[in-house]
Structures are given as structure tokens and as C-alpha cells.
Scaffold this motif. Sequence first.
Motif, PDB file in Angstrom:
ATOM      1  N   TYR A 162       0.805  -1.215   0.000  1.00  0.00           N
ATOM      2  CA  TYR A 162       0.000   0.000   0.000  1.00  0.00           C
ATOM      3  C   TYR A 162       0.842   1.271   0.000  1.00  0.00           C
ATOM      4  CZ  TYR A 162      -3.615  -3.357   1.112  1.00  0.00           C
ATOM      5  OH  TYR A 162      -4.458  -4.423   1.058  1.00  0.00           O
ATOM      6  N   LYS A 170      -7.418   6.527  -3.341  1.00  0.00           N
ATOM      7  CA  LYS A 170      -8.002   7.626  -2.557  1.00  0.00           C
ATOM      8  C   LYS A 170      -9.453   7.279  -2.274  1.00  0.00           C
ATOM      9  CE  LYS A 170      -4.355  10.324  -3.486  1.00  0.00           C
ATOM     10  NZ  LYS A 170      -3.206   9.461  -3.475  1.00  0.00           N
ATOM     11  N   GLU A 210       0.460   4.059  -6.537  1.00  0.00           N
ATOM     12  CA  GLU A 210      -0.211   5.157  -5.849  1.00  0.00           C
ATOM     13  C   GLU A 210      -1.398   4.576  -5.111  1.00  0.00           C
ATOM     14  OE1 GLU A 210      -1.194   8.291  -8.552  1.00  0.00           O
ATOM     15  OE2 GLU A 210       0.886   8.539  -9.205  1.00  0.00           O
ATOM     16  N   GLY A 211      -1.486   4.884  -3.848  1.00  0.00           N
ATOM     17  CA  GLY A 211      -2.573   4.380  -3.044  1.00  0.00           C
ATOM     18  C   GLY A 211      -3.929   4.866  -3.520  1.00  0.00           C
ATOM     19  N   ARG A 243       5.210   2.305 -10.747  1.00  0.00           N
ATOM     20  CA  ARG A 243       4.795   3.401  -9.852  1.00  0.00           C
ATOM     21  C   ARG A 243       3.492   2.975  -9.193  1.00  0.00           C
ATOM     22  NH1 ARG A 243       5.095   8.745 -12.595  1.00  0.00           N
ATOM     23  NH2 ARG A 243       7.200   8.531 -11.818  1.00  0.00           N
ATOM     24  N   ASP A 267       3.161   4.404  -1.602  1.00  0.00           N
ATOM     25  CA  ASP A 267       3.236   5.228  -2.803  1.00  0.00           C
ATOM     26  C   ASP A 267       4.693   5.347  -3.228  1.00  0.00           C
ATOM     27  OD1 ASP A 267       0.531   5.684  -2.674  1.00  0.00           O
ATOM     28  OD2 ASP A 267       0.713   7.633  -1.692  1.00  0.00           O
TER      29      ASP A 267
END
Length: 146
Positions: free
Chosen positions: A122, A145, A142-143, A140, A124
Motif C-alpha cells: 500500500y 483515494k 499510488e494508493g 509506480r 506510494d
Amino acid sequence: TPPPTPPPTLPPPTPQPKPSLPYDCHAGVANWAEGWSDAKKDWCCAHGGQGCTTPKPSLPFDCNAGFDNWQAGWSDAKKAWCCTHASRGCAPVLKMCTLWGDPHIISFDQMDTDKSKAYSFYGDGDFWLVKSSTVSIQARFEGTKY
């Protein structure tokens, strides 16, 4: 009354003699080829590996010879024998890496491919998925939102 008389002490038991061997394979071993009879050579070879007149059988393959180029230079028979007997020349095991979701990862070194045992990640950022002398894959993450 006088004290009781102690029981008589018995002599220690006599050790049983060891059965005698027909030959002492340590006696004269430095000059076994000239000094031992054929019968002693045969007996000591069979029972202790000394005095053998026939050479030990040679191995079918030298697993060190040509190892730097084993994939292209060795026969299939040599690869099979050396893999089984010396753990050399074994075909590389193919591995798989799987990523999905937010993300879940089954890594190359994970023994089990059961998705319920996958790693969950989890964090970033940019991360190396694979980095070797021949392959580089960066990802890459990214958690989500919520």
C-alpha cells in the motif's frame, strides 16, 4: 554384637576375546602391492578398501570440465548426470511474477502461487519490480483515494 561381614568382592569379569580377523589390513599397508598375498589384497579390498588391485570406476562425466559453457557445450546426457549427481548443469527453473489490484504481488521468489498468500503493498512511489543485468522493470504505485 559384631558388625556384619561384608559380601566377598568378586573379580572383574574377563573380557570376551574379539574374534580374530583373517588379515590385519593396517599391517604392511605401506608396501601392500609387493608385500601382501593375493588373498590378503582381496580380503582387505572387500572389507576396508585397501590393497585393491583394480582401480575404482571412473565417473561418466567431469562436471567441472566446461562448466562455464555448460548450456551450449554439454550433451544432454552430461547435463542430466551432472544435475542429478553434482547439482551442476541443471536447467534454470522458470519463475513468474504476478501483480494485480491495489496492488497484490506474487513475487519471483515466493514459492506458493496461491493468490490468498500474495503480498499486499500500500505504499506510494516508484519501485523496481525486476532489476537484473538483462531485465529492468520499474513500477509506480499510488494508493487508492477513498
